[in-house]
Design a protein around this motif. Structure first.
Motif, short mmCIF file in Angstrom:
data_model
loop_
_atom_site.label_atom_id
_atom_site.label_comp_id
_atom_site.label_asym_id
_atom_site.label_seq_id
_atom_site.Cartn_x
_atom_site.Cartn_y
_atom_site.Cartn_z
N ASP A 174 32.93 47.41 -3.00
CA ASP A 174 33.49 48.07 -3.39
C ASP A 174 33.15 48.59 -5.16
O ASP A 174 33.71 48.60 -6.06
CB ASP A 174 34.67 47.14 -3.65
N SER A 175 31.92 48.80 -4.82
CA SER A 175 30.56 48.48 -6.44
C SER A 175 30.58 50.50 -6.19
O SER A 175 30.18 50.84 -5.38
CB SER A 175 30.19 47.87 -6.78
N VAL A 176 31.27 51.14 -7.71
CA VAL A 176 30.78 52.81 -7.48
C VAL A 176 29.30 52.65 -8.04
O VAL A 176 29.13 51.78 -9.35
CB VAL A 176 31.92 53.69 -8.65
N ILE A 177 28.32 53.08 -7.04
CA ILE A 177 27.69 53.03 -7.93
C ILE A 177 26.20 55.19 -8.24
O ILE A 177 26.88 55.22 -6.67
CB ILE A 177 26.12 52.91 -6.95
N VAL A 178 25.89 55.40 -9.44
CA VAL A 178 26.03 56.84 -10.13
C VAL A 178 23.73 56.31 -9.94
O VAL A 178 24.32 56.36 -11.22
CB VAL A 178 26.85 57.53 -10.63
N GLY A 179 23.59 57.19 -9.28
CA GLY A 179 21.91 57.22 -9.94
C GLY A 179 21.75 58.67 -11.25
O GLY A 179 22.81 59.47 -11.40
N GLU A 180 20.50 58.66 -11.35
CA GLU A 180 20.64 59.10 -12.81
C GLU A 180 19.60 59.54 -12.30
O GLU A 180 18.18 58.93 -12.44
CB GLU A 180 20.19 59.03 -14.01
N PRO A 181 18.91 60.83 -11.69
CA PRO A 181 20.01 61.24 -10.77
C PRO A 181 20.09 60.68 -9.67
O PRO A 181 21.23 62.05 -8.40
CB PRO A 181 19.38 63.16 -10.65
N PHE A 182 19.85 60.28 -8.82
CA PHE A 182 20.06 59.74 -8.08
C PHE A 182 19.96 58.01 -7.77
O PHE A 182 18.79 58.16 -7.99
CB PHE A 182 19.85 60.38 -6.20
N VAL A 183 20.44 57.71 -6.95
CA VAL A 183 20.74 56.02 -6.82
C VAL A 183 19.19 55.76 -5.55
O VAL A 183 18.66 56.00 -5.04
CB VAL A 183 21.63 54.85 -5.81
N SER A 184 18.17 54.95 -6.86
CA SER A 184 16.52 54.39 -6.56
C SER A 184 16.76 53.96 -4.86
O SER A 184 17.37 53.06 -4.91
CB SER A 184 15.81 54.37 -6.81
N ASN A 185 15.09 53.79 -4.64
CA ASN A 185 15.28 52.35 -3.86
C ASN A 185 15.26 50.74 -4.49
O ASN A 185 16.00 50.17 -3.97
CB ASN A 185 13.55 52.06 -3.46
N GLU A 186 14.84 50.94 -5.46
CA GLU A 186 14.75 49.65 -6.63
C GLU A 186 16.42 49.54 -6.45
O GLU A 186 16.71 48.48 -6.58
CB GLU A 186 14.04 49.65 -7.69
N GLN A 187 17.36 50.41 -7.22
CA GLN A 187 18.68 49.90 -7.62
C GLN A 187 19.29 49.64 -6.58
O GLN A 187 20.15 48.42 -6.79
CB GLN A 187 18.77 51.28 -8.31
N LEU A 188 19.16 50.51 -5.40
CA LEU A 188 19.98 50.07 -3.84
C LEU A 188 19.84 48.96 -3.06
O LEU A 188 20.81 47.96 -2.85
CB LEU A 188 19.82 51.08 -2.47
N THR A 189 18.32 48.13 -2.98
CA THR A 189 17.82 47.42 -2.58
C THR A 189 18.41 46.34 -3.82
O THR A 189 18.83 44.90 -2.95
CB THR A 189 16.13 46.88 -2.81
N LYS A 190 18.35 45.47 -5.12
CA LYS A 190 19.57 45.01 -5.79
C LYS A 190 20.46 44.89 -5.13
O LYS A 190 21.44 43.53 -5.13
CB LYS A 190 19.07 45.38 -7.36
N GLU A 191 21.44 46.05 -5.56
CA GLU A 191 22.00 45.72 -5.16
C GLU A 191 23.24 45.22 -4.07
O GLU A 191 23.76 43.72 -3.46
CB GLU A 191 23.22 47.21 -5.49
N VAL A 192 22.78 45.64 -3.10
CA VAL A 192 22.50 44.87 -1.24
C VAL A 192 21.77 43.41 -0.72
O VAL A 192 22.47 42.39 -1.06
CB VAL A 192 21.33 45.71 -0.84
N CYS A 193 20.93 43.29 -2.16
CA CYS A 193 20.47 41.49 -2.29
C CYS A 193 21.55 40.88 -2.65
O CYS A 193 21.21 39.84 -2.90
CB CYS A 193 19.31 41.59 -2.57
N SER A 194 22.74 41.70 -3.52
CA SER A 194 23.29 40.35 -4.50
C SER A 194 24.48 40.12 -3.64
O SER A 194 25.51 39.68 -3.66
CB SER A 194 24.09 41.52 -5.43
N ILE A 195 24.23 41.17 -2.56
CA ILE A 195 25.90 40.83 -1.31
C ILE A 195 25.03 39.62 0.07
O ILE A 195 26.21 39.06 0.12
CB ILE A 195 26.55 41.53 -1.47
N ILE A 196 23.93 39.99 0.38
CA ILE A 196 23.90 38.77 1.79
C ILE A 196 22.61 38.55 1.38
O ILE A 196 21.42 39.20 0.71
CB ILE A 196 23.32 40.13 2.90
N ASN A 197 21.79 37.26 2.29
CA ASN A 197 20.33 37.28 2.48
C ASN A 197 19.19 38.00 3.35
O ASN A 197 20.34 37.88 4.76
CB ASN A 197 20.67 35.37 2.90
N HIS A 198 18.45 38.46 3.10
CA HIS A 198 17.79 39.03 3.90
C HIS A 198 15.94 38.34 3.58
O HIS A 198 15.85 38.06 2.70
CB HIS A 198 18.89 40.79 4.02
#
Length: 203
Positions: A174-198
Motif C-alpha cells: 500500500d506504499s507509493v514509491i516514486v524514484g528520482e528519476p526511478f526507484v533504484s535497486n537499493e531503495q526497492l530492496t530496502k522496501e521489500v525487505c521491510s515486509i518479508i524475511n528473505h
C-alpha cells in the motif's frame, strides 16, 4: 506480410491468455476449497499453482510489452488483448493477498505503473531494476505491470486511489514509491525487505 505477422502474434497471445484464465480459475477453486475446510495442508499446492501461473503471466507480459514497443498497429483487437491481460494481472493481485492470509505466505506485491517513452523517460530503467530484483527474490516478489495509458476503469481507479501522477511509479503493497528519476535497486530492496524475511535481505 506485416499485417499477417501482427495477426499471428495476437492469435498466439490470445491462446496463451485463455490458457492462463483456466489456470486462474483452478487456483481460485483450490483456494475456495482450502477456505471452506479451514485447513492449511493444501496450501503448498495452491502456492505452487499460483507461482506457476504468475510465471506464465510474466511471459505474456513480456510479449505484450514487446508488441507495444514494436508494433505500428493500433487496432482494437490488440487494445482488447492488452486490457484483458491487465485485468488478469489484477485478478492475481487480489488472489495473491487471499492466499497470503489463508496460507501465511511471505511475499511482496508490487504494482508497476509505466507509460510510453514520451511520458516516462526512465521506464526502461525501472523495468531493468524490477527484472533484476525478481531474479533475486523469485516468488517472494510478485510484480504486476500496468500501462497507465490503457483505457481501463480499474486502472484509472487505482491511479486515483493511490494518487499516481508520475511515471514510473511503484505501489509496494500500500506504499507509493516514486524514484528520482526511478526507484533504484537499493531503495526497492530496502522496501521489500521491510515486509518479508528473505535470504537476500541483509540486516
Amino acid at each position: 506480410m506485416g499485417l499477417t505477422i501482427e495477426g499471428k502474434r495476437i492469435s498466439m497471445d490470445e491462446r496463451l491468455l485463455q490458457e492462463q484464465e483456466l489456470e486462474l480459475s483452478s487456483s481460485q477453486l483450490q483456494y475456495a476449497f482450502i477456505n471452506s475446510l479451514g485447513d492449511k495442508e493444501s496450501c503448498p499446492t495452491v502456492q505452487s499453482v499460483l507461482g506457476e501461473n504468475l510465471f506464465n503471466l510474466e511471459k505474456i507480459s513480456r510479449k505484450v510489452v514487446e508488441h507495444a514497443a514494436d508494433s505500428k498497429l493500433s487496432d482494437q483487437e490488440f487494445d482488447r488483448l492488452k486490457r484483458r491481460y491487465s485485468l488478469e494481472q489484477l485478478r492475481y493481485w487480489f488472489l495473491a493477498e487471499n492466499v497470503r492470509e489463508q496460507c501465511e505466505q511471505s511475499f511482496t506485491r508490487v504494482i508497476y505503473f509505466y507509460s510510453d517513452n514520451q511520458n516516462c523517460q526512465y521506464c526502461r530503467e525501472q523495468a531493468v531494476v524490477l527484472n533484476y530484483l525478481k531474479a533475486i527474490f523469485g516468488e517472494s516478489l510478485l510484480v504486476f505491470s500496468l500501462d497507465e495509458q490503457l483505457d481501463e476503469p480499474m486502472i484509472r481507479l487505482l491511479k486515483k486511489n493511490y494518487d499516481v501522477t508520475e511515471f514510473p511509479t511503484l505501489i509496494v503493497e500500500d506504499s507509493v514509491i516514486v524514484g528520482e528519476p526511478f526507484v533504484s535497486n537499493e531503495q526497492l530492496t530496502k522496501e521489500v525487505c521491510s515486509i518479508i524475511n528473505h535470504e537476500s535481505c541483509v540486516s
